[in-house]
Design an enzyme around this catalytic site. Structure first.
Site, short mmCIF file in Angstrom:
data_model
loop_
_atom_site.label_atom_id
_atom_site.label_comp_id
_atom_site.label_asym_id
_atom_site.label_seq_id
_atom_site.Cartn_x
_atom_site.Cartn_y
_atom_site.Cartn_z
N ASP A 96 0.87 -1.18 0.00
CA ASP A 96 0.00 0.00 0.00
C ASP A 96 0.91 1.23 0.00
O ASP A 96 1.50 1.56 1.03
CB ASP A 96 -0.90 0.00 1.23
CG ASP A 96 -1.97 -1.08 1.18
OD1 ASP A 96 -1.69 -2.16 0.64
OD2 ASP A 96 -3.07 -0.85 1.72
N LYS A 158 -6.81 3.55 -3.40
CA LYS A 158 -7.19 3.49 -1.99
C LYS A 158 -7.43 4.89 -1.47
O LYS A 158 -6.70 5.82 -1.78
CB LYS A 158 -6.08 2.78 -1.20
CG LYS A 158 -6.30 2.68 0.29
CD LYS A 158 -5.15 1.92 0.95
CE LYS A 158 -5.21 2.00 2.46
NZ LYS A 158 -4.07 1.32 3.10
N LYS A 187 -10.05 0.26 -2.69
CA LYS A 187 -9.92 -0.07 -1.27
C LYS A 187 -10.31 1.15 -0.45
O LYS A 187 -9.82 2.26 -0.68
CB LYS A 187 -8.49 -0.50 -0.93
CG LYS A 187 -8.29 -0.78 0.56
CD LYS A 187 -6.89 -1.30 0.86
CE LYS A 187 -6.67 -1.43 2.37
NZ LYS A 187 -5.33 -1.96 2.70
#
Length: 235
Positions: A96, A158, A187
């Site tokens: 991430d 995300k 996400k």
């Protein structure tokens, strides 16, 4: 209750987050044990905890992820790529990464593209999720970030790190889902603490969630499916 997803289905949408700076290694290992008990998709740990998490979760089916350029995204692309390579060498399988927020806001899209691409290319076979930190961005900037992330080869976009003034919102999830193709998933992270919020964001287009209240959400879902409705109990 038949319209609810199964506990196993929702568990596979969750990255159990173990990123708080005060977590000791014993806390992280306990979090890994919880992730294995609930069979979630992955844990997301700090870079220093990757090796220990990989060892703890061996054979469980729970993947280990970590963060790159976290939490502000201000490291150079070279440093982020080095972080990615180190994490993979220690057993991480999902990354991430925080994009360069200031460069995006400044309109330097070529720098942002190179920043994301450096991590994607340094991590062949890994899932790369690009964190925008939407609290600091306009909708137009979020849309550009979506397109740059997809162009660079990322697997997910995300919403947030969880450390900014605000986290995931339904409006942001819908916006992000509308501005990437089906190849890229969304996400949601930051503030996804209840089952109802998770289900609403799933309907809006998110398919993975960063969460710390994993057990509470999955226990509530199990109770609802069993007919023991306890709505709001994990707020």
């Amino acid at each position: 209750m038949s319209n609810l997803p199964t506990v196993a289905e929702v568990a596979q949408m969750i990255d159990h987050s173990l990123l708080r700076p005060e977590l000791a290694l014993d806390d992280v290992l306990a979090g890994c044990d919880l992730a294995a008990e609930y069979a979630v998709a992955s844990v997301c740990v700090k870079p220093a905890d990757v090796e220990a998490a990989v060892e703890r979760l061996a054979g469980t089916g729970v993947l280990v992820g970590t963060v790159v350029g976290f939490p502000h995204g201000s490291a150079t692309a070279r440093v982020k790529a080095a972080e990615a390579r180190a994490a993979l060498s220690e057993g991480a399988r999902e990354l991430d990464m925080v994009l360069n927020i200031g460069r995006l806001r400044g309109g330097q899209d070529d720098v942002v593209l190179d920043d994301i691409r450096a991590v994607v290319e340094a991590a062949p076979g890994a899932v790369v999720k690009v964190i925008f930190e939407n609290a600091y961005l306009t909708d137009a900037e979020k849309i550009r970030a979506c397109r740059l992330s997809e162009q660079a080869g990322a697997g997910y976009v995300k919403t947030s790190t969880g450390f900014a003034p605000s986290g995931a919102t339904l409006a942001d999830v819908r916006l992000m889902r509308a501005n990437v193709t089906d190849r890229v998933r969304v996400k949601a992270a930051g503030g996804v603490r209840t089952l109802d919020v998770l289900l609403e964001m799933t309907a809006a287009g998110a398919s993975r969630f960063g969460a710390t209240t994993t057990a509470a959400m999955l226990d509530e879902l199990a109770a609802r499916r069993a007919g023991r409705g306890i709505r709001g109990s994990c707020a």
